[in-house]
Motif scaffolding. Sequence first.
Motif, PDB file in Angstrom:
ATOM      1  N   ALA A   2      52.714  16.512 -28.323  1.00 10.91           N
ATOM      2  CA  ALA A   2      53.897  17.341 -28.520  1.00 10.91           C
ATOM      3  C   ALA A   2      54.093  18.265 -27.326  1.00 10.91           C
ATOM      4  O   ALA A   2      55.217  18.462 -26.846  1.00 10.91           O
ATOM      5  CB  ALA A   2      53.754  18.151 -29.808  1.00 10.91           C
ATOM      6  N   ILE A   3      52.999  18.829 -26.834  1.00  3.43           N
ATOM      7  CA  ILE A   3      53.103  19.736 -25.690  1.00  3.43           C
ATOM      8  C   ILE A   3      53.427  18.949 -24.425  1.00  3.43           C
ATOM      9  O   ILE A   3      54.280  19.349 -23.632  1.00  3.43           O
ATOM     10  CB  ILE A   3      51.800  20.541 -25.535  1.00  3.43           C
ATOM     11  CG1 ILE A   3      51.640  21.472 -26.736  1.00  3.43           C
ATOM     12  CG2 ILE A   3      51.795  21.330 -24.241  1.00  3.43           C
ATOM     13  CD1 ILE A   3      50.337  22.205 -26.768  1.00  3.43           C
ATOM     14  N   ALA A   4      52.766  17.815 -24.239  1.00  6.81           N
ATOM     15  CA  ALA A   4      53.032  17.007 -23.050  1.00  6.81           C
ATOM     16  C   ALA A   4      54.492  16.558 -23.023  1.00  6.81           C
ATOM     17  O   ALA A   4      55.144  16.574 -21.983  1.00  6.81           O
ATOM     18  CB  ALA A   4      52.108  15.794 -23.036  1.00  6.81           C
TER      19      ALA A   4
ATOM     20  N   ALA B 130      47.436  21.104 -21.951  1.00  3.78           N
ATOM     21  CA  ALA B 130      46.807  20.911 -23.250  1.00  3.78           C
ATOM     22  C   ALA B 130      46.953  19.450 -23.663  1.00  3.78           C
ATOM     23  O   ALA B 130      48.030  18.877 -23.544  1.00  3.78           O
ATOM     24  CB  ALA B 130      47.457  21.827 -24.274  1.00  3.78           C
ATOM     25  N   TRP B 131      45.878  18.849 -24.114  1.00  4.68           N
ATOM     26  CA  TRP B 131      45.851  17.413 -24.413  1.00  4.68           C
ATOM     27  C   TRP B 131      46.460  17.195 -25.788  1.00  4.68           C
ATOM     28  O   TRP B 131      45.770  17.025 -26.775  1.00  4.68           O
ATOM     29  CB  TRP B 131      44.416  16.902 -24.318  1.00  4.68           C
ATOM     30  CG  TRP B 131      44.352  15.435 -24.035  1.00  4.68           C
ATOM     31  CD1 TRP B 131      43.774  14.487 -24.835  1.00  4.68           C
ATOM     32  CD2 TRP B 131      44.877  14.743 -22.907  1.00  4.68           C
ATOM     33  NE1 TRP B 131      43.930  13.260 -24.254  1.00  4.68           N
ATOM     34  CE2 TRP B 131      44.592  13.378 -23.069  1.00  4.68           C
ATOM     35  CE3 TRP B 131      45.586  15.143 -21.767  1.00  4.68           C
ATOM     36  CZ2 TRP B 131      44.988  12.404 -22.156  1.00  4.68           C
ATOM     37  CZ3 TRP B 131      45.969  14.189 -20.853  1.00  4.68           C
ATOM     38  CH2 TRP B 131      45.666  12.837 -21.054  1.00  4.68           C
ATOM     39  N   ASN B 132      47.767  17.198 -25.817  1.00  6.18           N
ATOM     40  CA  ASN B 132      48.496  17.164 -27.070  1.00  6.18           C
ATOM     41  C   ASN B 132      49.859  16.565 -26.764  1.00  6.18           C
ATOM     42  O   ASN B 132      50.566  17.020 -25.868  1.00  6.18           O
ATOM     43  CB  ASN B 132      48.615  18.624 -27.560  1.00  6.18           C
ATOM     44  CG  ASN B 132      49.447  18.778 -28.788  1.00  6.18           C
ATOM     45  OD1 ASN B 132      50.613  18.379 -28.813  1.00  6.18           O
ATOM     46  ND2 ASN B 132      48.881  19.362 -29.818  1.00  6.18           N
TER      47      ASN B 132
END
Lengths: 302, 323, 445
Positions: A129-131, A125-127
Amino acid sequence: MNVILIAVISLGAIGLISAIVLYVCSKKFAVHEDARIAQVAEVLPQANCGGCGYPGCAGFAGACVKAADAGSLEGKLCPVGGAPVMEEVAAILGMEAVVTEPKVAVVRCNGTCENRPRTNVYDGAWNCAIANATAIGETSCAFGCLGCGDCVAACQFDAIHMNPETGLPEVDEEKCTACGSCVKACPRHIIELQPKGKKGRRMVVMCVNKDKGPVANKVCAVSCIACGKCAKVCEFDAITIEANLAYIAPQKCRLCRKCEEACPKNTIHAMNFPPRKPKVEVVPAEKPARVSNGNEPTKVEQ
Amino acid sequence: MANKLTVSLSPHVHGGDSIQRNMYGVLIALVPALLVSLYMFGLGALIVTLTSVAACLFFEWAITKFILKRGCSTLCDGSAAITGVLLAFNVPSNLPIWLIIIGALVAIGIGKMTFGGLGCNPFNPALVGRIFLLISFPVQMTTWPVAGQLLAYTDVNTAATPLALMQQGHLSDLPDTLSLFLGNNAGSLGEISALALLLGGAYLLWKKVITWHIPVSILATVFVFAGIMWMVDPAGYASPLVHLFTGGLMLGAIFMATDYVTSPMTHKGQIIYGVCIGFLTVLIRLFGAYPEGMSFAIFIMNAFTPLINTYCKPKRFGEVVKK
Amino acid sequence: MKTFKIGGVHPAENKLSAGKAIETLGLPKQAVFPLSQHIGAPATAIVKKGDVVKVGTKIAEAGGFVSAPIFSSVSGKVNKVDTVIDASGYRKPAIYIDVEGDEWEEGIDRSQDLVTTCNLTPEQIVAKIKDAGVVGMGGACFPCHVKLCPPHGAKAECVIINAVECEPYLTADHRLMLEKPEQILVGVSLLMKAAKVEKGYIGIENNKPDAIRLLTEKSKDYSNIEIVPLKVKYPQGGEKQLVDAVINRQVPAPPAIPVSVGAIVQNVGTAYAVYEAVMKGKPLFERVVTVTGHSLSNPSNFLTRMGTPMRQLIDAAGGMPEDTAKIIGGGPMMGKALMNAEVPICKGSSGVLLMNDKEARRAKEQPCIRCAKCVGACPMGLEPFLLATLSELKDWERIEKEDVMSCIECGSCQFTCPSHRYLLDYIRYGKTTVGGIIRARNAKK
């Protein structure tokens, strides 16, 4: 006669019932609002520009009252009204106005594709926080920009954008209201609010890597390795080195630019300065993450 | 090792299901009904279906490209093609081409793309198109050709549908139940053969494209409700089997109401949705001004879907039912 | 045949190494022991540079009750106590040991003889398990002794052994059951004794008929251990799903744990480790690891000393294939993609899975078509599409109300999504954030 009576009674009954319903509702669902919010809102410019970082002037007024209850108006600034308005607000709330310098968001990472080699591919997911939770990112730097643009998404003022060439966000200092949304959005705390300084000029360490020197040196060409040369050369004690990272205190910095020359890794950037005289080589290759071109006089004075 | 290692969160494998697989599954399931309508209506059915599909695909492509200005097109995922086929199935086979194109524009343009394209539309696009046509062009939309005129298109002989007969109270003129089941009667292009539609439904269930909840609950409700009315007054109301096999009920229950985007997400919600559709359908058929209520019933319940989604939660694991 | 009731999916099994007997892997040149190999407080190093250690020497002490000590798996000299790059690329404290020879601590019984008699009291068994650093070997690495001491008010009634191995590709537990059935049964009875329960179950999915047959036969001598064959369905190895499948009891939403309904769940590998710790005096420093992948020339199961870099396992299984694009520690459904192959094997490393560039890439995300397949697949009865959207919108209040904390992160939703949406990425993000919010709230109280 009878007809009139019935009409009067029935209308009266409807009116009464409605009145009771309205009364009950107004009591039951009453929203208590601090009277001071309206007073504060009155002295605000009512431009509803959102420049303060709150949804309109009413939102800012509410935030001011809340902050006053908490004890300090620090950090609350109406960029349109400036200090005079803030003094009025402070007077209403019975507080001292805190003179806040105009601030601007600064992205403290210069890990462009060239400076910081990509070692892995992130496929999720291009985010940010998730990365950040998934792994260290596409490079080996555990502190640098992840490049997914959470800050861009968080900005309400269209003041921060991804540069597709560098993969880093750049702040439009004209538009930035120092609301702090991007600071909160960045999972790696790379963005900091710094005083704008005279003519927008300031010295910034463009790195937040807290790894030991050799490790930091390996992952990025322009990382701070905490060698301490900048601190040594600084005559005003403005530079501290903590946790393997140099930091320039904006309050103490006198913009002498000695640290910039001293830094062996080109980590320290001078922002919004006119170009140096020819005797020192201009370093256009190391463009700092900023938008306004250093060559033209900046129009940031209020 | 040549590659940079990829990092991503688990799961690292995928079941292989895709939008395309589901959408083309629906298209395959629609083939039997299409064959029946070709057999019954011949050339007209072919022209209407092809026009509708082509128009839907064109509008999908054009709007994505020129109005929404999106790079990736959803043209190939089959959703626009389904809208086209379903729209064609919902109109008489003698509908003029220009009307079909208007219907397709409304279906794709207003029913789907204004809301943001695939996955965002609150109403079934094909139904939006059909209802628009039905209300705007009632004459063309309610003259149904008699089956068996294979080479005629707009110049066919027309007849009343079984539902129209029911509406007018001519219960004795109804075709027998078997021919209703097989599809030998007047009606919209794709709705006539309950058998073919059931075959398609069985295929969808087998391929797990849909679950049984919505179709079964609709059909059961219609059967029960119509059955009660029939038992109360056999002379005034048609038998429940006639209700099941006429009009757009089968097509609606199996293909239109089960549209992913516009139907509830939980099984409980799907059953509520199905029961309400069935009930509304019979209500409109028996007491409303229109002979057919299926499309309106689905349309109304589409609007309630978000509400059903909010209040019908799946049973959580280990949830203790409050007493 | 039994299985859990709600949701579930059927990933392709791909048990490539099921027929390969467990081989013992050679010693590494240098072994690295991260101090945080388990859930809970990290261990604290008790050795320093230059110390000489033997196989089985304790090198790090448990950092609290929910923690576990770490033992050296090799003999040699401590090179440094520094940081190591972990699976996600971040630096974590670790102990480096240079290997010299293979000298074992005294008191470890290295013979293969089966020991069945145990005169220890339950408390002594728990103490031994705790001192041997045994943690859950399934992947979550929850310290074993903590589970054996149920919280106040909960009473254990049975021990359920998780021998499901529902993750595709992995075969370590399967091979262990085929090669050490008696030891496992002794381990299970030790766990039962330690937890003071009379009944033990071993749940095995019926894609391992040989293991079911063998264990059923061997368990004739253990009247209170029952082998329960289970229908193949992922995620049967989830604690709550397993309890549901085996004894048909449903664990309520968190903070309830399996012991709230009377069950203690342990992995089959843990049962074996318990046997070795209690009967043989051998602390946890080696484990069976599956090395697998379609491009790998020789998928295998290795008995591996902990601290061995994964690259050594891959080399032993035929070398790193040219087209490797993803290395996964664990299985494909819940495992973690590694930043590099130098990550050491830890207590929870059940497998190393190599994926080629074709398998590694996720498909492109497409819009949600609201097909509700994720809702049908969720074994916890949640609505993944909703949780993911709420997380994307950062609506933490509502996502908490929608029971995001019940998510077991099994990945069934994302596995089944026809739009290939990264549902679990977002749900996990929401779960972590809400978890933080809840902790902050509890701390305030």
